[in-house]
Motif scaffolding. Structure first.
Motif, PDB file in Angstrom:
ATOM      1  N   PHE A  47      -1.090  -9.523  10.415  1.00 19.48           N
ATOM      2  CA  PHE A  47      -1.076  -9.470   8.953  1.00 19.48           C
ATOM      3  C   PHE A  47      -1.986  -8.368   8.430  1.00 19.48           C
ATOM      4  O   PHE A  47      -1.717  -7.786   7.373  1.00 19.48           O
ATOM      5  N   SER A  48      -3.058  -8.061   9.148  1.00 24.16           N
ATOM      6  CA  SER A  48      -3.905  -6.929   8.756  1.00 24.16           C
ATOM      7  C   SER A  48      -3.133  -5.624   8.853  1.00 24.16           C
ATOM      8  O   SER A  48      -3.245  -4.745   7.983  1.00 24.16           O
ATOM      9  N   ILE A  49      -2.327  -5.483   9.905  1.00 25.74           N
ATOM     10  CA  ILE A  49      -1.476  -4.298  10.047  1.00 25.74           C
ATOM     11  C   ILE A  49      -0.484  -4.228   8.895  1.00 25.74           C
ATOM     12  O   ILE A  49      -0.211  -3.151   8.354  1.00 25.74           O
ATOM     13  N   SER A  50       0.045  -5.383   8.479  1.00 28.93           N
ATOM     14  CA  SER A  50       1.016  -5.385   7.376  1.00 28.93           C
ATOM     15  C   SER A  50       0.365  -4.919   6.072  1.00 28.93           C
ATOM     16  O   SER A  50       0.997  -4.246   5.259  1.00 28.93           O
ATOM     17  N   VAL A  51      -0.909  -5.286   5.856  1.00 24.18           N
ATOM     18  CA  VAL A  51      -1.617  -4.827   4.650  1.00 24.18           C
ATOM     19  C   VAL A  51      -1.728  -3.309   4.648  1.00 24.18           C
ATOM     20  O   VAL A  51      -1.455  -2.637   3.637  1.00 24.18           O
ATOM     21  N   LEU A  52      -2.128  -2.745   5.793  1.00 24.30           N
ATOM     22  CA  LEU A  52      -2.243  -1.287   5.909  1.00 24.30           C
ATOM     23  C   LEU A  52      -0.905  -0.612   5.651  1.00 24.30           C
ATOM     24  O   LEU A  52      -0.809   0.368   4.905  1.00 24.30           O
ATOM     25  N   SER A  53       0.149  -1.148   6.237  1.00 23.01           N
ATOM     26  CA  SER A  53       1.479  -0.562   6.085  1.00 23.01           C
ATOM     27  C   SER A  53       1.967  -0.646   4.639  1.00 23.01           C
ATOM     28  O   SER A  53       2.496   0.325   4.086  1.00 23.01           O
ATOM     29  N   ILE A  54       1.799  -1.810   4.011  1.00 28.23           N
ATOM     30  CA  ILE A  54       2.246  -1.981   2.625  1.00 28.23           C
ATOM     31  C   ILE A  54       1.543  -0.989   1.706  1.00 28.23           C
ATOM     32  O   ILE A  54       2.176  -0.288   0.907  1.00 28.23           O
ATOM     33  N   GLU A  55       0.212  -0.922   1.812  1.00 25.72           N
ATOM     34  CA  GLU A  55      -0.550  -0.023   0.946  1.00 25.72           C
ATOM     35  C   GLU A  55      -0.128   1.429   1.149  1.00 25.72           C
ATOM     36  O   GLU A  55       0.046   2.187   0.196  1.00 25.72           O
ATOM     37  N   LEU A  56       0.043   1.830   2.396  1.00 23.87           N
ATOM     38  CA  LEU A  56       0.401   3.211   2.705  1.00 23.87           C
ATOM     39  C   LEU A  56       1.777   3.569   2.170  1.00 23.87           C
ATOM     40  O   LEU A  56       1.959   4.571   1.455  1.00 23.87           O
ATOM     41  N   PHE A  57       2.783   2.742   2.476  1.00 22.89           N
ATOM     42  CA  PHE A  57       4.157   3.091   2.129  1.00 22.89           C
ATOM     43  C   PHE A  57       4.433   2.955   0.635  1.00 22.89           C
ATOM     44  O   PHE A  57       5.175   3.765   0.071  1.00 22.89           O
ATOM     45  N   VAL A  58       3.855   1.945  -0.012  1.00 24.11           N
ATOM     46  CA  VAL A  58       4.082   1.798  -1.447  1.00 24.11           C
ATOM     47  C   VAL A  58       3.473   2.965  -2.210  1.00 24.11           C
ATOM     48  O   VAL A  58       4.065   3.486  -3.171  1.00 24.11           O
ATOM     49  N   ARG A  59       2.301   3.413  -1.797  1.00 22.35           N
ATOM     50  CA  ARG A  59       1.683   4.556  -2.463  1.00 22.35           C
ATOM     51  C   ARG A  59       2.468   5.847  -2.196  1.00 22.35           C
ATOM     52  O   ARG A  59       2.674   6.660  -3.102  1.00 22.35           O
ATOM     53  N   LEU A  60       2.895   6.031  -0.962  1.00 26.03           N
ATOM     54  CA  LEU A  60       3.666   7.230  -0.638  1.00 26.03           C
ATOM     55  C   LEU A  60       5.015   7.243  -1.352  1.00 26.03           C
ATOM     56  O   LEU A  60       5.536   8.308  -1.687  1.00 26.03           O
ATOM     57  N   ALA A  61       5.569   6.041  -1.593  1.00 25.89           N
ATOM     58  CA  ALA A  61       6.890   5.961  -2.230  1.00 25.89           C
ATOM     59  C   ALA A  61       6.876   6.514  -3.654  1.00 25.89           C
ATOM     60  O   ALA A  61       7.936   6.824  -4.209  1.00 25.89           O
ATOM     61  N   GLN A  62       5.683   6.671  -4.248  1.00 28.82           N
ATOM     62  CA  GLN A  62       5.614   7.221  -5.596  1.00 28.82           C
ATOM     63  C   GLN A  62       5.847   8.732  -5.616  1.00 28.82           C
ATOM     64  O   GLN A  62       6.160   9.303  -6.651  1.00 28.82           O
ATOM     65  N   SER A  63       5.683   9.372  -4.457  1.00 28.79           N
ATOM     66  CA  SER A  63       5.836  10.831  -4.416  1.00 28.79           C
ATOM     67  C   SER A  63       6.791  11.318  -3.331  1.00 28.79           C
ATOM     68  O   SER A  63       7.221  12.469  -3.362  1.00 28.79           O
ATOM     69  N   VAL A  64       7.136  10.464  -2.379  1.00 33.61           N
ATOM     70  CA  VAL A  64       8.017  10.849  -1.277  1.00 33.61           C
ATOM     71  C   VAL A  64       9.344  10.114  -1.434  1.00 33.61           C
ATOM     72  O   VAL A  64       9.353   8.888  -1.615  1.00 33.61           O
ATOM     73  N   PRO A  65      10.484  10.790  -1.366  1.00 30.45           N
ATOM     74  CA  PRO A  65      11.780  10.106  -1.458  1.00 30.45           C
ATOM     75  C   PRO A  65      11.935   9.055  -0.352  1.00 30.45           C
ATOM     76  O   PRO A  65      11.469   9.249   0.783  1.00 30.45           O
ATOM     77  N   LEU A  66      12.579   7.944  -0.684  1.00 23.81           N
ATOM     78  CA  LEU A  66      12.768   6.867   0.292  1.00 23.81           C
ATOM     79  C   LEU A  66      13.489   7.351   1.545  1.00 23.81           C
ATOM     80  O   LEU A  66      13.199   6.885   2.655  1.00 23.81           O
ATOM     81  N   ALA A  67      14.429   8.270   1.396  1.00 29.06           N
ATOM     82  CA  ALA A  67      15.174   8.773   2.549  1.00 29.06           C
ATOM     83  C   ALA A  67      14.255   9.444   3.563  1.00 29.06           C
ATOM     84  O   ALA A  67      14.523   9.422   4.775  1.00 29.06           O
ATOM     85  N   GLN A  68      13.170  10.040   3.095  1.00 30.11           N
ATOM     86  CA  GLN A  68      12.215  10.680   3.997  1.00 30.11           C
ATOM     87  C   GLN A  68      11.131   9.718   4.468  1.00 30.11           C
ATOM     88  O   GLN A  68      10.542   9.909   5.531  1.00 30.11           O
ATOM     89  N   LEU A  69      10.874   8.694   3.686  1.00 23.24           N
ATOM     90  CA  LEU A  69       9.770   7.781   3.983  1.00 23.24           C
ATOM     91  C   LEU A  69      10.154   6.658   4.940  1.00 23.24           C
ATOM     92  O   LEU A  69       9.399   6.330   5.872  1.00 23.24           O
ATOM     93  N   LEU A  70      11.302   6.048   4.725  1.00 24.16           N
ATOM     94  CA  LEU A  70      11.684   4.852   5.475  1.00 24.16           C
ATOM     95  C   LEU A  70      11.759   5.045   6.994  1.00 24.16           C
ATOM     96  O   LEU A  70      11.442   4.111   7.745  1.00 24.16           O
ATOM     97  N   PRO A  71      12.178   6.218   7.508  1.00 28.02           N
ATOM     98  CA  PRO A  71      12.202   6.364   8.971  1.00 28.02           C
ATOM     99  C   PRO A  71      10.852   6.137   9.630  1.00 28.02           C
ATOM    100  O   PRO A  71      10.787   5.720  10.798  1.00 28.02           O
ATOM    101  N   TRP A  72       9.752   6.374   8.899  1.00 29.56           N
ATOM    102  CA  TRP A  72       8.424   6.185   9.484  1.00 29.56           C
ATOM    103  C   TRP A  72       8.093   4.716   9.707  1.00 29.56           C
ATOM    104  O   TRP A  72       7.191   4.404  10.491  1.00 29.56           O
ATOM    105  N   LEU A  73       8.826   3.809   9.055  1.00 23.17           N
ATOM    106  CA  LEU A  73       8.679   2.387   9.398  1.00 23.17           C
ATOM    107  C   LEU A  73       9.114   2.138  10.842  1.00 23.17           C
ATOM    108  O   LEU A  73       8.677   1.176  11.470  1.00 23.17           O
ATOM    109  N   GLY A  74       9.977   3.008  11.361  1.00 23.31           N
ATOM    110  CA  GLY A  74      10.457   2.859  12.733  1.00 23.31           C
ATOM    111  C   GLY A  74       9.384   3.050  13.788  1.00 23.31           C
ATOM    112  O   GLY A  74       9.597   2.696  14.953  1.00 23.31           O
TER     113      GLY A  74
END
Length: 399
Positions: free
Chosen positions: A354-381
């Motif tokens: 769950f600590s890893i999930s907090v880091l991931s949520i904060e990182l991706f939600v903030r990046l989603a404000q400036s990076v298109p989802l098409a470029q961002l979502l592959p990094w979840l992989g």
């Protein structure tokens, strides 16, 4: 002591009343609806409070941190072992519902929302894990299928607020939150009324610190824990981003219904995954699901630009495969950990995850404000890829 052994064995072999599994499953679904309640009404909150888009990440992360704190406190104090687990479930469901009522009725503010969501996460530690414990106390055989239904109930509970938002498109956000509160309270009352305590004396467990070293020393435990950590990098961040992904094609009630369907499909996958374990084993089932969800991550740039039909198929496939590996990772960790330290090992692994999930949520939600989802979502992989690599020792062991 010897006289108690046959009685305990007889109790373990006694048939389980038919109502027990459906009641626990429905109660788990109803009470875990607290988890993502705010996410379903986030656009309303942003308009009313002037919140930035990344606020959804912070409000979700604080729930995760509350859950981490709760699991540690509940484990250290052995609360569900010292007292009636069904009473703990009821009190936490009512307390979580009270947090929702307070958020709906008190003058809204960012600080208040953060505090109430953190408390909600804390009380969820007395709902989801305790519900699993109650199920485990009733089944010595067929537990895998029961836990598959439990996790499926969590997925539906997570998706439920989106369905409520869709049903009440014109409701004020406060009414949606009050409905979630009522649902959660009803789940706690239902379980308390219809599921009796198992007739065996509780045994305080606590944390076994000496057995925790198996997480990094034992090859098999390290493998399943590593797979779970990779899974947690992806899972909750995907759930948080689902409305934004769906929002690239749909809006209003259609967006809420689609979000509900995508997240809720994980329940179907969890049940089917639990059934597949009998034939394939937990290792293969977990690796199959995490590989498929990882493939969905990597396909994001193409799928987001594809036709509506392909887009929907991709998103449904991702929702179906992103969560069912979770109970299998936990089952593998529990099976390979030292018997006297299973609870402690699972507690620590869950807290790290769950600590890893907090880091991931904060990182991706903030990046989603400036990076298109098409470029961002592959990094979840990266999570599923790392999880598969770390699971190799268990895969080799099967061969």
């Amino acid at each position: 002591m010897a006289l108690n052994t046959p009685l305990a064995a007889a109790a373990a072999d006694a048939p389980v009343p038919r109502r027990i599994l459906p009641v626990i499953t429905v109660s788990q679904f109803a009470s875990t609806s607290l988890w993502f309640a705010v996410n379903a009404v986030m656009p309303d909150l942003q308009r009313e409070l002037g919140l930035p888009a990344q606020a959804v990440g912070s409000l979700t992360s604080v729930v995760q941190m509350g859950f981490i704190a709760g699991t540690l406190v509940f484990a250290l104090l052995a609360i569900a072992d010292r007292w009636s687990a069904r009473l703990v479930f009821l009190l936490c469901a009512l307390a979580g519902a009270a947090c929702m009522v307070a958020a709906a009725l008190l003058p809204p503010s960012w600080t208040l929302l953060l505090a109430l969501r953190g408390l909600t996460g804390f009380f969820l530690a007395g709902i989801y894990p305790v519900g699993m414990k109650i199920a485990a106390s009733w089944w010595t055989r067929g537990l895998g299928n029961a836990l598959g239904l439990m996790v499926g109930a969590l997925m539906l509970g997570t998706a439920a607020p989106h369905a409520m938002r869709a049903l009440g498109t014109h409701w004020p956000w406060q009414q949606v939150m009050l409905c979630v509160a009522a649902l959660a309270a009803a789940g706690g009352l239902l379980l308390y009324a219809l599921v009796p305590d198992k007739p065996r004396p509780p045994r305080p467990a606590g944390l076994h610190f000496t057995g925790l070293s198996c997480i990094w020393r034992d090859v098999k435990v390290r493998a399943s824990a590593g797979g779970y950590f990779g899974h947690m990098w992806e899972l909750y961040t995907f759930w948080v981003l689902v409305p934004a992904i769906v929002g690239t094609r749909l809006a209003g009630a259609a967006q809420s219904w689609m979000s509900f369907a995508v997240i809720g499909l994980g329940a179907v996958g969890s049940v089917l995954g639990g059934l597949a374990v009998r034939r394939l084993g937990s290792t293969r089932v977990a690796c199959c699901f995490i590989a498929c969800s990882g493939a969905c991550c990597l396909l994001s740039p193409w799928a987001i630009q594809a036709s509506d039909a392909v887009f929907a198929l991709w998103l449904f496939a991702w929702g179906f495969t992103v969560s069912p590996d979770s109970p299998q990772f936990s089952a593998l960790t529990a099976a390979n950990a030292p018997r006297e330290a299973v609870g402690s090992v699972l507690t620590l692994v869950n807290c790290v995850g769950f600590s890893i999930s907090v880091l991931s949520i904060e990182l991706f939600v903030r990046l989603a404000q400036s990076v298109p989802l098409a470029q961002l979502l592959p990094w979840l992989g990266l999570g599923p890829i790392a999880g598969l690599v770390l699971m190799r020792p268990l895969l080799r062991a099967r061969h």
